[in-house]
Scaffold this motif. Structure first.
Motif, PDB file in Angstrom:
ATOM      1  N   VAL A   1       0.917  -1.082  -0.015  1.00 36.84           N
ATOM      2  CA  VAL A   1       0.066   0.008   0.005  1.00 36.84           C
ATOM      3  C   VAL A   1       0.929   1.230  -0.044  1.00 36.84           C
ATOM      4  N   ALA A   2       0.548   2.005  -1.032  1.00 38.54           N
ATOM      5  CA  ALA A   2       1.348   3.313  -1.069  1.00 38.54           C
ATOM      6  C   ALA A   2       0.851   4.440  -0.541  1.00 38.54           C
ATOM      7  N   LEU A   3       1.495   5.181   0.686  1.00 40.91           N
ATOM      8  CA  LEU A   3       0.896   5.977   1.473  1.00 40.91           C
ATOM      9  C   LEU A   3       1.219   7.559   0.614  1.00 40.91           C
ATOM     10  N   ASP A   4       0.161   8.408   0.975  1.00 40.85           N
ATOM     11  CA  ASP A   4       0.274   9.671   0.441  1.00 40.85           C
ATOM     12  C   ASP A   4       1.677  10.401   0.900  1.00 40.85           C
ATOM     13  N   ALA A   5       2.062  11.150  -0.054  1.00 39.97           N
ATOM     14  CA  ALA A   5       3.547  11.974   0.367  1.00 39.97           C
ATOM     15  C   ALA A   5       3.324  12.568   1.756  1.00 39.97           C
ATOM     16  N   ILE A   6       4.497  12.530   2.338  1.00 42.29           N
ATOM     17  CA  ILE A   6       4.406  13.114   3.771  1.00 42.29           C
ATOM     18  C   ILE A   6       5.423  14.323   3.486  1.00 42.29           C
ATOM     19  N   THR A   7       4.818  15.628   4.231  1.00 42.49           N
ATOM     20  CA  THR A   7       5.834  16.770   4.151  1.00 42.49           C
ATOM     21  C   THR A   7       5.641  17.301   5.423  1.00 42.49           C
ATOM     22  N   THR A   8       6.548  17.359   6.313  1.00 44.10           N
ATOM     23  CA  THR A   8       6.445  18.250   7.413  1.00 44.10           C
ATOM     24  C   THR A   8       7.946  18.748   7.803  1.00 44.10           C
ATOM     25  N   ASN A   9       7.800  19.693   8.784  1.00 46.80           N
ATOM     26  CA  ASN A   9       9.212  20.324   9.361  1.00 46.80           C
ATOM     27  C   ASN A   9       9.888  19.380  10.182  1.00 46.80           C
TER      28      ASN A   9
ATOM     29  N   ILE B   1      11.145  17.925   5.523  1.00 44.91           N
ATOM     30  CA  ILE B   1      11.339  16.553   5.139  1.00 44.91           C
ATOM     31  C   ILE B   1      10.373  16.222   4.456  1.00 44.91           C
ATOM     32  N   ARG B   2      10.510  15.510   3.208  1.00 41.98           N
ATOM     33  CA  ARG B   2       9.439  14.997   2.271  1.00 41.98           C
ATOM     34  C   ARG B   2       9.900  13.568   2.103  1.00 41.98           C
ATOM     35  N   LEU B   3       8.798  12.645   2.305  1.00 42.60           N
ATOM     36  CA  LEU B   3       9.536  11.184   1.960  1.00 42.60           C
ATOM     37  C   LEU B   3       7.684  10.485   1.428  1.00 42.60           C
TER      38      LEU B   3
ATOM     39  N   GLN C   1      -0.612   8.638   9.480  1.00 47.56           N
ATOM     40  CA  GLN C   1      -0.545   9.873  10.647  1.00 47.56           C
ATOM     41  C   GLN C   1       0.373   9.586  12.055  1.00 47.56           C
ATOM     42  N   ASP C   2       0.696   8.469  12.036  1.00 45.50           N
ATOM     43  CA  ASP C   2       1.717   8.070  13.086  1.00 45.50           C
ATOM     44  C   ASP C   2       3.205   8.367  12.605  1.00 45.50           C
ATOM     45  N   ILE C   3       3.463   8.363  11.203  1.00 45.60           N
ATOM     46  CA  ILE C   3       4.800   8.756  10.919  1.00 45.60           C
ATOM     47  C   ILE C   3       4.696  10.001  10.446  1.00 45.60           C
ATOM     48  N   ILE C   4       3.763  11.079  10.320  1.00 45.95           N
ATOM     49  CA  ILE C   4       3.961  12.405  10.466  1.00 45.95           C
ATOM     50  C   ILE C   4       4.259  12.732  11.764  1.00 45.95           C
ATOM     51  N   ALA C   5       3.512  12.205  12.863  1.00 40.43           N
ATOM     52  CA  ALA C   5       3.612  12.703  14.264  1.00 40.43           C
ATOM     53  C   ALA C   5       5.072  12.238  14.670  1.00 40.43           C
TER      54      ALA C   5
ATOM     55  N   THR D   1      10.780   7.765  -1.879  1.00 38.14           N
ATOM     56  CA  THR D   1      11.637   9.005  -2.100  1.00 38.14           C
ATOM     57  C   THR D   1      11.855   9.497  -0.622  1.00 38.14           C
ATOM     58  N   PHE D   2      13.006  10.156  -0.477  1.00 37.09           N
ATOM     59  CA  PHE D   2      13.333  10.647   0.744  1.00 37.09           C
ATOM     60  C   PHE D   2      14.297  11.980   0.513  1.00 37.09           C
ATOM     61  N   VAL D   3      13.709  13.371   0.782  1.00 35.41           N
ATOM     62  CA  VAL D   3      14.377  14.324   0.613  1.00 35.41           C
ATOM     63  C   VAL D   3      14.239  15.226   1.964  1.00 35.41           C
TER      64      VAL D   3
END
Length: 161
Positions: free
Chosen positions: A72-80, A89-91, A111-115, A157-159
């Motif tokens: 399952v591909a999760l939506d892109a995560i972008t957070t500080n 960070i964007r992954l 949501q857990d990954i973002i937190a 991806t990991f930026v």
């Protein structure tokens, strides 16, 4: 008493025929050793491959449903990041479920990954070792959150900016 220096003749060099014969003999020994080791390993490989092929073909022939891991591909995560807060960070990650995928569980893990990423500092994820620790931490969190249903986590991806 005469020495080779006195007679003016140089010591004899080995002939080309002897050199060729030695190379051919060593090549034959190497080929024979490779054949012998290959013969010892081939039955082990065949024994390991046959059950997997029988399971793959047998299940299709009988029409049985096998639990296939689902990605399952999760939506892109972008957070500080936590520190320095001006770094972002964007992954993009994918979850590999051991059994059937659960979309609601995937969103909870998202949501857990973002937190979690909001608590990470740049120094913690710097370099190859930091990236490996981040991957292990996220995989462990996903497995705990899903109660073992998530087998692994893959980075697409990991930026860091």
């Amino acid at each position: 008493m005469t020495t080779p220096e006195d007679t003016g003749s140089a010591p004899k060099k080995p002939s080309a025929i002897i050199t060729i014969a030695v190379v051919l003999a060593l090549s034959a020994v190497a080929a024979g050793g490779g054949w012998f080791v290959g013969g010892m390993l081939a039955p082990q490989v065949e024994a390991a491959v046959q059950p997997a092929e029988a399971e793959a073909h047998g299940g299709e022939a009988e029409g049985e449903a096998h639990a296939v891991p689902k990605v399952v591909a999760l939506d892109a995560i972008t957070t500080n990041l936590a520190y320095p807060s001006e770094n972002w960070i964007r992954l993009e990650v994918s979850l590999v479920f051991a059994e059937m995928a659960d979309e609601a569980m995937a969103q909870t893990i998202h949501q857990d990954i973002i937190a979690y990423l909001r608590t990470v500092s740049l120094q913690q994820i710097e370099g190859a070792r930091g990236f490996q620790h981040l991957k292990e931490d996220l995989t462990e969190r996903a497995a705990l959150r899903s109660q073992g249903k998530v087998a692994s986590l893959m980075f697409r991806t990991f930026v860091i900016e």
